[in-house]
Design an enzyme around this catalytic site. Structure first.
Site, PDB file in Angstrom:
ATOM      1  CB  ILE A 151      -0.978  -0.015   1.200  1.00  0.00           C
ATOM      2  CG1 ILE A 151      -1.920  -1.214   1.069  1.00  0.00           C
ATOM      3  CG2 ILE A 151      -1.758   1.290   1.282  1.00  0.00           C
ATOM      4  CD1 ILE A 151      -2.832  -1.459   2.248  1.00  0.00           C
ATOM      5  CG  ASP A 170       9.613  -0.479   5.108  1.00  0.00           C
ATOM      6  OD1 ASP A 170      10.255  -1.361   5.707  1.00  0.00           O
ATOM      7  OD2 ASP A 170       8.560  -0.718   4.484  1.00  0.00           O
ATOM      8  CB  CYS A 229      -5.373   4.210   5.695  1.00  0.00           C
ATOM      9  SG  CYS A 229      -6.349   5.588   5.230  1.00  0.00           S
ATOM     10  CD  GLU A 260     -10.816  -0.335  13.847  1.00  0.00           C
ATOM     11  OE1 GLU A 260     -11.375  -1.182  13.125  1.00  0.00           O
ATOM     12  OE2 GLU A 260      -9.829   0.304  13.501  1.00  0.00           O
ATOM     13  CG  HIS A 278     -11.289  -0.616   9.536  1.00  0.00           C
ATOM     14  ND1 HIS A 278     -10.689  -1.323  10.538  1.00  0.00           N
ATOM     15  CD2 HIS A 278     -10.654  -1.012   8.397  1.00  0.00           C
ATOM     16  CE1 HIS A 278      -9.739  -2.109  10.040  1.00  0.00           C
ATOM     17  NE2 HIS A 278      -9.713  -1.933   8.728  1.00  0.00           N
ATOM     18  CB  ALA A 281     -10.603  -2.650   2.460  1.00  0.00           C
TER      19      ALA A 281
HETATM   20  N1  LIG Z   1      -7.806   0.596   6.608  1.00  0.00           N
HETATM   21  C1  LIG Z   1      -8.031  -0.485   5.928  1.00  0.00           C
HETATM   22  O1  LIG Z   1      -9.168  -0.815   5.628  1.00  0.00           O
HETATM   23  C2  LIG Z   1      -6.902  -1.330   5.474  1.00  0.00           C
HETATM   24  C3  LIG Z   1      -5.747  -1.402   6.202  1.00  0.00           C
HETATM   25  N2  LIG Z   1      -4.727  -2.202   5.773  1.00  0.00           N
HETATM   26  C4  LIG Z   1      -3.518  -2.241   6.584  1.00  0.00           C
HETATM   27  O2  LIG Z   1      -2.474  -1.559   5.924  1.00  0.00           O
HETATM   28  C5  LIG Z   1      -1.232  -2.012   6.409  1.00  0.00           C
HETATM   29  C6  LIG Z   1      -0.218  -2.138   5.290  1.00  0.00           C
HETATM   30  O3  LIG Z   1      -0.645  -3.123   4.360  1.00  0.00           O
HETATM   31  P1  LIG Z   1       0.315  -3.581   3.165  1.00  0.00           P
HETATM   32  O4  LIG Z   1       0.990  -2.411   2.558  1.00  0.00           O
HETATM   33  O5  LIG Z   1      -0.470  -4.456   2.295  1.00  0.00           O
HETATM   34  O6  LIG Z   1       1.377  -4.435   3.965  1.00  0.00           O
HETATM   35  P2  LIG Z   1       2.831  -4.846   3.496  1.00  0.00           P
HETATM   36  O7  LIG Z   1       3.211  -5.978   4.340  1.00  0.00           O
HETATM   37  O8  LIG Z   1       2.925  -4.961   2.028  1.00  0.00           O
HETATM   38  O9  LIG Z   1       3.695  -3.578   3.926  1.00  0.00           O
HETATM   39  C7  LIG Z   1       4.001  -3.274   5.236  1.00  0.00           C
HETATM   40  C8  LIG Z   1       5.334  -2.563   5.268  1.00  0.00           C
HETATM   41  O10 LIG Z   1       5.614  -2.167   6.600  1.00  0.00           O
HETATM   42  C9  LIG Z   1       7.002  -2.284   6.773  1.00  0.00           C
HETATM   43  N3  LIG Z   1       7.348  -2.338   8.179  1.00  0.00           N
HETATM   44  C10 LIG Z   1       7.319  -3.415   9.007  1.00  0.00           C
HETATM   45  N4  LIG Z   1       7.770  -3.062  10.224  1.00  0.00           N
HETATM   46  C11 LIG Z   1       8.084  -1.756  10.150  1.00  0.00           C
HETATM   47  C12 LIG Z   1       8.596  -0.829  11.088  1.00  0.00           C
HETATM   48  N5  LIG Z   1       8.888  -1.195  12.336  1.00  0.00           N
HETATM   49  N6  LIG Z   1       8.767   0.444  10.697  1.00  0.00           N
HETATM   50  C13 LIG Z   1       8.482   0.825   9.436  1.00  0.00           C
HETATM   51  N7  LIG Z   1       8.019  -0.003   8.483  1.00  0.00           N
HETATM   52  C14 LIG Z   1       7.820  -1.282   8.853  1.00  0.00           C
HETATM   53  C15 LIG Z   1       7.344  -3.568   6.050  1.00  0.00           C
HETATM   54  O11 LIG Z   1       8.706  -3.629   5.745  1.00  0.00           O
HETATM   55  C16 LIG Z   1       6.484  -3.456   4.810  1.00  0.00           C
HETATM   56  O12 LIG Z   1       7.188  -2.868   3.754  1.00  0.00           O
HETATM   57  C17 LIG Z   1      -1.552  -3.320   7.150  1.00  0.00           C
HETATM   58  O13 LIG Z   1      -1.562  -3.067   8.537  1.00  0.00           O
HETATM   59  C18 LIG Z   1      -2.948  -3.629   6.729  1.00  0.00           C
HETATM   60  O14 LIG Z   1      -3.617  -4.379   7.676  1.00  0.00           O
HETATM   61  C19 LIG Z   1      -4.811  -2.900   4.619  1.00  0.00           C
HETATM   62  C20 LIG Z   1      -5.929  -2.859   3.858  1.00  0.00           C
HETATM   63  C21 LIG Z   1      -7.085  -2.091   4.242  1.00  0.00           C
HETATM   64  O1  LIG Z   2      -7.574  -5.621   4.684  1.00  0.00           O
HETATM   65  C1  LIG Z   2      -7.357  -5.030   5.750  1.00  0.00           C
HETATM   66  O2  LIG Z   2      -6.306  -5.141   6.400  1.00  0.00           O
HETATM   67  C2  LIG Z   2      -8.379  -4.150   6.291  1.00  0.00           C
HETATM   68  O3  LIG Z   2      -8.138  -3.535   7.296  1.00  0.00           O
HETATM   69  C3  LIG Z   2      -9.697  -4.113   5.650  1.00  0.00           C
HETATM   70  O4  LIG Z   2     -10.635  -4.352   6.643  1.00  0.00           O
HETATM   71  P1  LIG Z   2     -12.146  -4.727   6.271  1.00  0.00           P
HETATM   72  O5  LIG Z   2     -12.101  -5.974   5.464  1.00  0.00           O
HETATM   73  O6  LIG Z   2     -12.685  -3.586   5.490  1.00  0.00           O
HETATM   74  O7  LIG Z   2     -12.843  -4.916   7.559  1.00  0.00           O
END
Ligand SMILES: NC(=O)C1=CN([C@@H]2O[C@H](COP(=O)(O)OP(=O)(O)OC[C@H]3O[C@@H](n4cnc5c(N)ncnc54)[C@H](O)[C@@H]3O)[C@@H](O)[C@H]2O)C=CC1
Ligand SMILES: O=C(O)C(=O)COP(=O)(O)O
Length: 525
Positions: A151, A170, A229, A260, A278, A281
């Site tokens: 993301i 990162d 987010c 939440e 939230h 997504a």
């Molecule tokens: N608000 C929502 O609805 C959604 C939230 N998310 C959340 O977004 C977040 C990121 O998702 P992705 O990018 O797909 O994950 P990803 O695993 O591809 O990326 C996470 C990044 O964080 C880095 N990271 C790990 N520890 C770290 C630290 N101590 N300091 C700095 N960077 C660090 C990793 O190296 C990695 O590059 C997740 O927590 C996921 O659950 C994802 C989808 C929807």
């Molecule tokens: O995919 C994620 O990590 C999300 O946080 C999305 O959450 P949701 O499926 O919209 O409840």
């Protein structure tokens, strides 16, 4: 027919795919943990988003559960160690909603830059406060990215398109990848000092919890605008409130909260604070993507054993799964055989794959060997937790592949290192299906490993087999199959007999008392 429960709101495509793939499906959302606990026992699969909490308590009641599928990315609502201990595979859909979530971060950045929610409220209240709202441009501003994974990278790409400068913190980001993304890799302190906007895109871990603590928030540039987010808990909410109140923080937009659903929060009503429930997504596109993907992955696993995007098990395609099945059975039997026969502490186990076996995905085979081996020591081992348990026991696990064929076109050899040296057993597949032991501690022997077996090592001498047969007959034990191997005539011989009755301690004592017997053991497969 496998049965799946969809316990969070999901696009109807998920249920449709389950049904098309021969999986029965119930969609029951909004249940309390106790209600879920009461019903989970009947399901083989559980499809969730972020609302359902898959706790240890729920997993304990999930007696038939084989897979939890997360239609989304974050799995912090699933107790993965508890799932692994029970052999439940946990999968997510790591890419299906990443664009959508990145877009939400950008949307919140603009909402903060132009105070859109407040301007909207005031205008619709008939106030037309044109002079009250004064925004900032994002062009030329510095965006601080904490977490540059899936993301974060998309956010960086969009921000660069908006002519922003992007700095990223990162620890796992390489310089090459930073260059490829067009971002500058910096330390956290540098990011805090330079960023006009900060956006968080990391999972919630022990390292990232409160990454924006009171101390770190104090290091930010005055007027900084912050977007989260990713996950509640990355920002200290009380410190954020203080920063907003003091005016040091120019604005904050949270999609996620420590607790939440966030029905109340000291942050609510704070000027320059924006929130969404939230919704990161929540777009039609992302929800269709993750629903299709989770249902396909779960159906693959339940119907044909294919494993994709599992967090606690190696991947295995649906095409590979049927081919691997007989090998897994052989691997488990060989692991169990060495586990039953080798004595003392074992600090290393090696799995050699030769000939056709060398072309297979080795990880599931290794898990199966370890499951068989550790299954002789504990009842709680399964394909999912076997590698972890082996590691916890300090065992070194080696995988060795030799494509060249030896005496057999396909061979699995399992060797363990004991205090007495290396001990190894080997097996092949007969007709590519039936598991057959072909070597036992250096002695060639051809045996099926099934049910209850009697293992005897004796001095090869005339009359022994007759005496053993009589002893078993007198004990009322019927012999199913009989396999004999020896190093050389008159040397040490190995007998493996499958028997229809259990091998009792009494029988073993009688066999051990026969002349020439060195060892006698009961085995079970
Ligand atoms: N608000 C929502 O609805 C959604 C939230 N998310 C959340 O977004 C977040 C990121 O998702 P992705 O990018 O797909 O994950 P990803 O695993 O591809 O990326 C996470 C990044 O964080 C880095 N990271 C790990 N520890 C770290 C630290 N101590 N300091 C700095 N960077 C660090 C990793 O190296 C990695 O590059 C997740 O927590 C996921 O659950 C994802 C989808 C929807
Ligand atoms: O995919 C994620 O990590 C999300 O946080 C999305 O959450 P949701 O499926 O919209 O409840």
């Amino acid at each position: 027919m496998p049965k799946v429960l969809i316990s969070d709101k999901m696009d109807p495509k998920a249920a449709q795919i389950f049904r098309e793939r021969g999986v029965e499906v119930d969609e029951i959302t909004g249940k309390t943990p106790d209600e879920l606990k009461a019903m989970i026992g009947q399901y083989d699969g559980l499809a969730i988003r972020s609302s359902t909490k898959v706790t240890k308590d729920i997993l304990e009641a999930a007696t038939n559960l084989k897979v939890v599928g997360r239609a989304g990315i974050g799995v912090d609502n699933v107790d993965i160690p508890a799932a692994s201990a029970k052999g439940v595979v946990v999968m997510n859909t790591p890419f299906g909603n990443s664009i959508t979530t990145a877009e939400h971060a950008i949307a919140l950045m603009f909402a903060l830059a132009r105070d859109l929610p407040e301007a909207d409220k005031s205008t619709q209240a008939g106030k037309w406060e044109k002079n009250r709202f004064m925004g900032v441009e994002v062009t030329g501003k510095t965006l601080g990215l904490i977490g540059a994974g899936n993301i974060g990278s998309i956010v960086a790409d969009r921000a660069l398109g908006l002519k922003m400068k992007v700095v990223a913190y990162d620890p796992f980001l390489t310089e090459e990848r930073a260059i490829e993304l067009g971002v500058q890799k910096v330390t956290l302190d540098e990011l805090l000092a330079r960023a006009d906007f900060i956006t968080l895109h990391t999972p919630l871990t022990d390292q990232t919890r409160n990454i924006l603590s009171a101390e770190n928030l104090a290091k930010t540039k005055k007027g900084v605008r912050i977007i989260n987010c990713a996950r509640g808990g990355l920002i200290d909410e009380a410190a954020l409130k203080q920063g907003l109140d003091s005016g040091h923080i120019g604005g904050a937009a949270l999609d996620v909260f420590v607790t939440e659903p966030a029905k109340e929060s000291p942050l609510f009503g704070t000027p320059n604070f924006i929130s969404t429930p939230h919704l990161g997504a929540s777009t039609t596109e992302a929800q269709v993507n993750v629903a299709i993907q989770v249902a396909e992955q779960m159906a693959d696993y339940l119907v044909s054993g294919g494993v994709t995007n599992a967090l606690n098990m190696p991947s295995l395609t649906a095409e590979e799964a049927p081919k691997l099945k007989p090998y897994m059975s052989l691997a488990e039997k060989l692991g169990s055989l060495v586990g039953q026969l080798a004595h003392g502490a074992i600090d290393r186990i090696s799995i050699h794959m030769e000939g056709a076996a060398a072309e297979l995905n080795p990880k599931p085979l290794t898990s199966a060997v370890l499951k068989g081996f550790l299954g002789t020591q504990t009842d709680t081992v399964n394909m999912v937790n076997a590698p972890l348990l082996a590691r916890e026991r300090g065992m070194e696990v080696r995988e060795i592949r030799t494509e060249r064929e030896g005496d057999y076109h396909t061979l699995l050899r399992v060797s363990v290192r004991t205090a007495d040296g290396e001990r190894s057993v080997a097996g092949t597949l007969f007709g590519d299906q039936a598991a057959r032991l072909v070597e036992l501690f250096g002695i060639k022997v051809e045996a099926d490993l099934t049910g209850a077996m009697l293992y005897v090592v004796n001095e090869d001498a005339p009359g022994f087999i007759g005496r053993l047969g009589t002893t078993l007959g007198e004990a009322g034990v019927n012999i199913g199959t009989f396999h004999l191997g020896r190093r050389q005539a008159g040397g040490e011989a190995v007998l493996l007999l499958s028997v229809d009755q259990p091998v009792t301690a009494e029988l073993l004592a009688t066999v051990k008392a026969l002349p020439g017997v060195k060892t006698a053991m009961g085995l079970r497969f």
